[in-house]
Each structure stands twice: as structure tokens, then as C-alpha cells.
Design an enzyme around this catalytic site. Structure first.
Site, short mmCIF file in Angstrom:
data_model
loop_
_atom_site.label_atom_id
_atom_site.label_comp_id
_atom_site.label_asym_id
_atom_site.label_seq_id
_atom_site.Cartn_x
_atom_site.Cartn_y
_atom_site.Cartn_z
CD GLU A 1 41.36 43.65 45.38
OE1 GLU A 1 41.83 43.38 46.51
OE2 GLU A 1 42.06 44.04 44.44
CG HIS B 1 46.08 38.28 35.47
ND1 HIS B 1 47.08 37.59 36.13
CD2 HIS B 1 46.10 39.53 35.98
CE1 HIS B 1 47.69 38.40 36.98
NE2 HIS B 1 47.11 39.58 36.91
#
Ligand code: TPP
Ligand code: MG
Lengths: 327, 339
Positions: free
Chosen positions: A60, A129
Site C-alpha cells: 500500500e 474490513h
């Protein structure tokens, strides 16, 4: 006007922006051949090819950092974080770099990157999540944070973000992706960043919120109307920097304010909204500012009853709205 | 006859074999010397209480300048780190610019006095703005190289960082990304043996920093940072590879940090003086001067003149910076976003 889902509005905006400007490209994990794990980038790879729809390594900080470099060079990257929860390895790049490039170079360099990330709960995603991560970035001048609630706003704001001269964090509620549908014009339009929007006019109480909670508030307002409670609903749309004027106006209108976020309460966006109201609207208020948010536990658990306990839903919103109206 | 002899003589010289003219190597030397003299002046100014902070290039100029001269300084992008006075001078920043930065004056082209010294950036010379957290510039270099690939341009991006900084995730993420996508990036580690007080042996367990390239599928090479021509050659080759679509290269340049980490550090607490003295004997500026003297490229006359000119440039730059204005305090509100 065609009706489409929240995620279709994202895909359409990306298609149109990539068609409009050759410098626009997308990069992220699984965004290419697969079209994104949520299918937000569906069809882009087929249409624009692998150089403009880049499947990156799983890293990322590089997705953000390479995007930032390309933006400094003159490209218009749209970087995708697969889940907002996984933006953490890229925080240094976003806060130390993207947000400060214009300022630290005294306007010599700039960084027009858009970073998209699906956030939010209610999808059985558990701790990693489901999170709302906006408050991590919401005291970083130089950065803008956009969190639309409707397909119309999604398309207009995503286009505005891509065209913006500064870095924008574009947070998409993943539960809204397929749940929320709405009319979206086929033609090109933008929605201004930094402007909140009244989603319902009302006279008794004011609800200020953003993202999926806008819909919970709208649903609750329909019910409460039957009881004679008329709710005014302001959708922040951009949570950083905040539209102070719209907040003051909405709060002053009814004098009773409910602030809602799905994020953990302490340190969240609505704390700042509350401060703006307290500073500016003291004599217009008829009740203490009321806040409805996730509890101060790390994140929402997986098991359905536990997730439900954490997550905001229309019932919780309705209850809070009624309480405020009755104050 | 005379002409042929002259050519033969050039061919015997190392720089001639690398395609460098006598003027170019003299220019290289001058740039190295200018960097050193600016740095030395800054320490004096710091100790005199005139400027708050210095972070030094001393001991690394040869590698910095050798590398920069191998690049296309009209096209390529440089993403230097805080010691790269040699790089930014070679890319077009001036002594005056650097003094304005040291004094944090409004005319500092890097940031108008917003950032500390050593945080370089000057768009007109394609010197990309940098920050303090180390190694964040590495993915940026990769992104710029991605721009070159996407737009089919023939520039490369050149990024430097210290050996300690090669432990950061951003180095590894950036190196891997560049290698996977075969991007024209030159990663140059300036291995000066220390990361503040921590020696190389406590930073990495591998023999060479350049060994790290293996893990990413790119060539890794280690060169003597006191030899500007060796660095020149390595960077030249890396540039060619980048331009040919063969992807990135990792170059480790071995040097020694001759000063404390910065003006706020005291290196006596963690390294012996003998070690520093020994390193000074290998100083690339002196050995390169020797090389040029032997070839009669650097004559006594040229040397005296060069030192004199450099002193004048630095004197003038210092005066200008000292007399220059700070930015208006109200300017701090500017340039948060595009206006
Ligand atoms: C992310 C981060 N951690 C710590 C620091 C503080 N710091 C500045 S320079 C430095 C040492 C860097 O050593 P090296 O990479 O070898 O470069 P050198 O200074 O030796 O040229 C440290 C720890 C920093 N700037 N950024
Ligand atoms: Mg070091």
C-alpha cells in the site's frame, strides 16, 4: 435519468474521466484483469489497457507513493486501497507526503492524486474490513476527504476529486455499493468538494451526518413524519475541510441537532462539527447537541449480534431523533 | 602525427575511455569542490550562531557528482536526500539558493524557508521536493518513472538515500514495484557507514546493500564512492538500461561520513578519531584532484583561480542570504491548497 447503484456511479465516473483525460489512470491491487474485488474498476482494463489500469504489487505504501510520484510528474492517478482498513501502511505517504507537497515546496510542486478506499461496516467484515478511517486523516491540512452518500454525489464528486489540483481521499461506503441506488445523469457534471448538501428540508430537528447514515436518517425521518416530527437532514459529503457555513445554517434552523457517525465516538468527525456548532450557535440551540456514533471499542466484531451492537442502523437513528425532538 | 598521439593519450585516461572530456572532468571537480566549500562555510556559520542547522555532504561529494554527471541533467528527475549538495548543484541549484535555504529566507527556492536545510526541491531543475521521514522519496521516484513509461518519454528518475534508510519499507516496496514494471529508476544508496550513531553492522546483516537487488530481480552493484569516475560509469550503465526498457538498477556507493550526523550531533561518543582520520586520507576530492593534476588538467594556476572564484561565490551568496528578508509571517496561510 438512468437509475444506478452507488458502485456503478463510481465505475462510470472512472470510465468518463479516463476517456476525457489521457493522464488519468488507476492503480491498485486487483484493479486490472479482475476489475477490483468489489468490481469498481470493471471494464477499465478491457477498454484502456494494462498501462492505464495497473495491477500493482501488494504494497500500500507503494500504491500511494508511486501514485504521488506520478502526480508530481503530471499524471492524474486514481489509487485504490482495497479496503480502507489497509490504508495504514500508506499513512506516512498520505500525511507526510501528499498532504504537504504543495505547502512544503512553497507552491512549487503539487500532488493531484485521488485515493479511493471502501470503508464502513454492516457487511460482516469484522475488525479489519469495517472501519471508518476518516478521522485519522481529518486534521491534515492539504488533504481533502470526500465521503458521498448517493450515486449522484458519487459520480459528481469523484470527477471533481480527479480534477482537483490537490490530494483527495475518496471514501466509499462499501455497504452502500449495491444497496443504494439513485438517479445519475448521463452527462458530464461535477459536485463541488467542500460543500455539504441538504438532503431533506425540515423544521423540528436537524440531523448532520454523512455516508450510509444519511440513508438511515432519511428512512427514520419518513417514519417520524407520521408522528409530526419534521427532520432537516444535512449530508456533509466532504468531511475535511468541513463546510462550516452549511453546518451553522442547518443547526440554527431547528435549534436541535443530532450528529451521527458510524466511526467510534471519541475523536470522530462529529466532535469537530459539534465544536463548530457550540462556537457559533449557542443562542440558537434549544437542546444540548446530541451525538450518535459507534462505541469506543477498537472496531466492529464479526458475529452478527456483536456487529449489530456496534453498527449504526435505522432504528438507532430513529430512536435518537425522537428523543431529541421530545427534549 | 601530433593529433593521433593526443588521441592515444586520451584513450589511456580513464575519463577519456568513459567518453568524458577534460573540461567535463574539471567541471566535475569544480562541482565537488563547490559542494565541499559550501558545506564547510555552513558549519562556520552554524558555529558562529548565524544559521541554526547543517546536515553535511562531506565525504560523499565524489559519488554525488560522479552520478549526476552521468545523468541527462536537462531531462532526468532527481530525488535527492538531505546530504546531496553535490547532486542539487549539478542539477542547477546555486550556492545562493543553498544559502537562502540555510538562512531560511523567503528566496529559498526549495521551500521559501518553510523546511529545514537539506530538504531539497526545485521544479525548474526537476529536483523533486522531499520531506524528513527517510525513504519516502523512493516510491515517488518510481511514480515519476512510471510517468516516463506511460508517456513514452526517455528520461530516468534518480533517487538517493542512506544505507540505514534502505531498511525502510518504502525502499523495498518501491524497488519491487519498479522491477516488476521495468521502470527507468536508478536507486543509489550512499553508504557512509553510519546512520547517526548506528554502524552498518547493526543496520544490515547482508554483506553489501547492493545484494538487496537480488531479491527484486534487478542488477545490484557496489562502487567506490571516493572515485567519481567509477560512480559515473555505474550510473551511466544504469541509465542506459533504464532507457532501454530493462528496468531499474540498485547502486551502492561506499563512502564515509566525515562530519557528525548534523550540527546537533557529537560523533565522539560513538566512533574513534583514528577511524575518521583514516577516512579523510581517502577523501575523494583529494584523490580526484591528484588524478587531474597528474594529467595536467588541474594546474596550479587553475586550482588557485578555482578556489578564489568559489570563495567569492560563497561570500556573495552568504552576504545575499544574510541580508535577504524572511517570508511575511502572514504567508504561512498560503499554499495549503491550490489558490
Ligand atoms: C522515518 C524516519 N525515522 C527516523 C528519522 C531520524 N533520522 C534522520 S537521519 C537518520 C539516519 C539515516 O541514516 P542513513 O540512511 O544511513 O543516512 P545518512 O544520514 O547516514 O546519510 C535518522 C535515524 C527520520 N528522519 N525518518
Ligand atoms: Mg548512512
Amino acid at each position: 435519468m438512468p437509475v444506478m447503484s452507488y458502485i456503478q456511479a463510481i465505475t462510470q465516473a472512472l470510465h468518463e474521466e479516463m476517456e476525457r483525460d489521457e493522464k488519468v489512470f488507476v492503480l491498485g491491487e486487483d484493479v486490472g484483469v479482475r476489475g477490483g474485488v468489489f468490481r469498481a474498476t470493471e471494464g477499465l482494463y478491457e477498454k484502456f489497457g494494462e498501462t492505464r489500469v495497473l495491477d500493482t504489487p501488494l504494497a500500500e505504501s507503494a500504491i500511494a507513493g508511486v501514485g504521488i510520484g506520478s502526480a508530481m510528474y503530471g499524471m492524474r492517478p486514481v489509487a485504490e486501497m482495497q479496503f480502507a482498513d489497509f490504508i495504514m501502511p500508506a499513512v506516512n505517504q498520505i500525511i507526510s507526503e501528499a498532504a504537504k507537497i504543495r505547502y512544503r515546496s512553497n507552491n512549487d510542486w503539487s500532488c493531484p492524486i485521488t485515493i479511493r478506499a471502501p470503508y464502513g461496516g454492516g457487511v460482516h467484515g469484522a475488525l479489519y474490513h469495517s472501519q471508518s478511517i476518516e478521522s485519522v486523516f481529518a486534521n491534515q491540512p492539504g488533504l481533502k476527504i470526500v465521503m458521498p452518500s448517493t450515486p449522484y454525489d458519487v459520480k459528481g464528486l469523484l470527477k471533481a476529486s480527479i480534477r482537483d489540483e490537490d490530494p483527495v481521499l475518496f471514501l466509499e461506503h462499501k455497504r452502500a455499493y449495491r444497496l443504494i441506488k439513485g438517479e445519475v445523469p448521463e452527462e458530464d457534471y461535477t459536485v463541488p468538494i467542500g460543500k455539504a448538501d441538504v438532503k431533506r428540508e425540515g423544521t423540528d430537528i436537524t440531523v448532520i451526518t454523512y455516508g450510509l447514515c444519511v440513508h438511515f436518517a432519511l428512512q427514520a425521518a419518513e417514519k417520524l413524519e407520521a408522528e409530526g416530527i419534521d427532520a432537516h437532514i444535512l449530508d456533509l459529503r466532504t468531511v475535511y475541510p468541513l463546510d462550516k457555513e452549511a453546518i451553522i445554517e442547518a443547526a440554527s434552523k431547528t435549534g436541535k441537532v443530532l450528529l451521527i457517525t458510524e466511526d467510534n465516538l471519541e475523536g470522530s468527525i462529529i466532535g469537530e462539527v459539534s465544536a463548530i456548532i457550540s462556537e457559533n450557535c449557542l443562542f440558537d440551540l434549544d437542546a444540548p447537541i446530541k451525538r450518535l456514533a459507534g462505541p469506543d471499542v477498537p472496531s466492529m466484531p464479526y458475529a452478527p449480534p456483536l456487529e449489530k451492537e456496534f453498527m449504526i442502523n435505522p432504528d438507532k437513528v430513529e430512536h435518537a431523533m425522537r428523543e431529541l425532538a421530545e427534549f | 602525427m601530433v593529433k593521433v598521439d593526443k588521441l592515444n593519450k586520451v584513450a589511456e585516461q580513464r575519463h577519456g575511455r568513459l567518453g568524458l572530456t577534460d573540461e567535463q572532468v574539471l567541471d566535475m571537480y569544480r562541482t565537488m569542490l563547490l559542494a565541499r566549500r559550501i558545506d564547510e562555510r555552513m558549519w562556520l556559520l552554524n558555529r558562529a550562531g548565524k544559521i541554526p542547522f547543517v546536515v553535511s555532504c562531506q565525504g560523499q561529494e565524489a559519488g554525488q557528482v560522479g552520478a549526476s554527471f552521468a545523468l541527462d541533467r536537462q531531462k532526468d528527475f532527481a530525488l535527492p536526500y538531505y546530504r546531496d549538495v553535490g547532486v542539487v548543484l549539478a542539477f542547477g541549484m546555486t550556492a545562493k539558493d543553498l544559502m537562502m535555504q540555510a538562512y531560511a529566507k523567503a528566496d529559498d527556492p526549495n521551500s521559501g524557508g518553510r523546511q529545514m536545510p537539506g530538504h531539497f526541491g526545485q521544479k525548474k531543475n526537476r529536483i523533486v521536493t522531499g520531506s524528513s521521514p527517510v525513504t519516502t522519496q523512493v516510491p515517488h521516484a518510481v511514480g515519476i518513472a512510471l510517468g516516463a513509461k506511460m508517456e513514452k518519454k526517455d528520461f530516468v528518475s534518480f533517487v538517493t538515500f542512506g544505507e540505514g534508510s534502505s531498511n525502510q519499507g518504502d525502499f523495498h516496496e518501491g524497488a519491487n514495484f519498479a522491477a516488476v514494471h521495468k521502470l527507468p529508476v536508478i536507486f543509489m544508496v550512499e553508504n557512509n557507514q553510519y546512520a547517526i550513531s548506528v554502524p552498518l553492522s547493526k543496520q544490515v546483516a547482508c554483506e553489501k546493500i547492493s545484494d538487496r537487488a537480488i531479491g527484486y530481480g534487478m542488477p545490484g552493484i557496489t562502487v567506490d564512492g571516493n572515485d567519481p569516475l567509477a560512480v559515473y560509469e555505474a550510473v551511466k550503465d544504469a541509465r542506459k538500461r533504464g532507457n532501454n526498457g530493462e528496468g531499474p538498477t540498485l547502486i551502492e556507493v561506499i563512502s564515509y561520513r566525515l562530519t557528525p550526523h548534523s550540527s546537533d550531533d557529537d560523533d565522539r561518543s560513538y566512533r574513534g578519531r583514528e577511524e575518521v582520520e583514516e577516512a579523510k586520507q581517502k577523501d575523494g576530492i583529494y584523490s580526484f584532484a591528484d588524478y587531474l593534476r597528474k594529467l595536467n588538467i588541474l594546474t596550479e594556476e587553475i586550482e588557485t583561480k578555482m578556489e578564489k572564484e568559489i570563495k567569492k561565490i560563497i561570500d556573495d551568496a552568504t552576504d545575499d542570504a544574510e541580508n535577504a528578508a524572511y517570508a511575511d509571517p502572514k504567508s504561512i496561510y498560503k499554499h495549503v491548497y491550490a489558490e
